[in-house]
Design a protein around this motif. Sequence first.
Motif, mmCIF file in Angstrom:
data_model
loop_
_atom_site.group_PDB
_atom_site.id
_atom_site.type_symbol
_atom_site.label_atom_id
_atom_site.label_comp_id
_atom_site.label_asym_id
_atom_site.label_seq_id
_atom_site.Cartn_x
_atom_site.Cartn_y
_atom_site.Cartn_z
ATOM 1 N N HIS A 1 80.620 -42.550 24.522
ATOM 2 C CA HIS A 1 81.188 -42.124 25.805
ATOM 3 C C HIS A 1 81.753 -40.713 25.673
ATOM 4 O O HIS A 1 82.335 -40.369 24.653
ATOM 5 N N HIS B 1 72.981 -48.724 33.488
ATOM 6 C CA HIS B 1 72.540 -48.853 32.090
ATOM 7 C C HIS B 1 71.169 -49.544 32.006
ATOM 8 O O HIS B 1 70.428 -49.342 31.057
ATOM 9 N N HIS C 1 77.985 -48.019 37.220
ATOM 10 C CA HIS C 1 77.760 -47.546 35.850
ATOM 11 C C HIS C 1 77.003 -48.611 35.047
ATOM 12 O O HIS C 1 75.995 -48.322 34.405
ATOM 13 N N GLU D 1 75.591 -42.970 28.469
ATOM 14 C CA GLU D 1 76.850 -43.156 29.201
ATOM 15 C C GLU D 1 77.008 -42.113 30.303
ATOM 16 O O GLU D 1 77.545 -42.405 31.367
HETATM 17 ZN ZN LIG Z 1 78.522 -47.662 29.636
#
Ligand SMILES: [Zn+2]
Length: 458
Positions: free
Chosen positions: A418, A299, A295, A356
């Motif tokens: 998120h 980004h 994750h 996200e």
């Molecule tokens: Zn994140």
Amino acid sequence: AKTIVAFETKIAEIQWSKVELRDPIKAYNKVSIDKLGELMPTYDWNAYIDAIGGVKGKVDYVIVSQPTYLKALDKLLAETPMETLKPYFEWHLLHNAAPYLSKQFVETNFDMYGKVLGGVTEMRPRWKRGVTATESALGEPIGKVYVEQHFPAASKARMEELVKNLLTAYKQSIDKLTWMGPETRKAAQAKLAKFTPKIGYPNKWRDYSKLEVKRDDLVGNVLRSNAFLVRRELDKLGKPIDRDEWGMTPQTVNAYYNPELNEIVFPAAILQPPFFDPNADDAVNYGAIGAVIGHEISHGFDDQGAQYDGDGNLRDWWTARDHKNFEKKTKQLVAQYNAFSPVPGYKVNGELTLGENIADNSGLAIAYKAYKISLKGKPAPVIDGYTGEQRLYQGWAQAWRAKTREAAMIRQITTDPHSPEEFRANGTLRNQPGFYDAFKVKPGDKMYLAPKDRVIIW
Ligand SMILES: [Zn+2]
């Protein structure tokens, strides 16, 4: 109170939305110090700069993220009477100090920010609030003790291994991406090669010797601590960038990617269940902490992070064609998440949560690949009747178990980039080809998506 709310509402109305602020180029406006007056002619910038101290002569320009806001604020300030501004600033002071004042202030503050806005029925016990206050003032000294007591060298070594495998999985994936052309792929590899991982705790600890703490002065301690932090930031002006700095304390259960330093940072405290369990098998850990690592790396390649290069400069390294291909996929993702409704009448904001959601979907896909790499060609063991692939997705789902009250959920979907945990778990799984294989998901099943509707970025 009515006057203050009316004034704050006006301030909110002239600000950019959270979605607009996600565009790093739009929010990057260099303005020289002497031109600030043109944005806000009635505001005395010189007095402001003199008052904060330590700035004069050290900077020639500032980055204004919302130029139209400053212009509108100038007008608003000019037409707002002193009888509004005075209580407004008095209220700010009171509001910030309320949690540290006597019982009545603490309870009134909780009634609004805990009960009304968060739906919370009971205040956290005093000792927990004490820990939070001490942490925000002395985060790193506490972190040093935390690391000594709870972060064994073995955890750091396993984490380094995981990060290495995740980076390898990205490296292999970039070469196979069909929607990215060779030029962009080359630039993506160059960026990936420059990622800096930080694991556990900082190489050097911050110096707090200049912060005065008095046993009998709570509000004073909070004010001195705030001033200390602001001074620390201002003291950086004109000096080289400190690449060893951490933006989270070691005892924080979280992780981050910082595009300006192209770094992924994993505080020690995220290395505990449900994200990382030294006693669990690899499949579970790849599905949880592995996907978190994936994750954070992602980004660097999401719709915001992809605008920075490997050295952290805001620079476009994409070909126009690949931009378009990427946008096609992200538009589909926005539509998917826009349809999720955690509370009747309220929907997730697919644009606000896009970065996200890209990171969750990419992170899990790459974690799956990294797990396969870790098996070195051997089949995954079956444990308790579950295959390795099944345990990996279970690890992912278990990491996002949560309970949220309705009022807090409404606030969360309005302000948090998120998605709510439920959709971080299930919204992501629906797009993973491996998930369909692992659980034999078929048309008619609740989480089934036709192959053409699945968004696969990595
Ligand atoms: Zn994140």
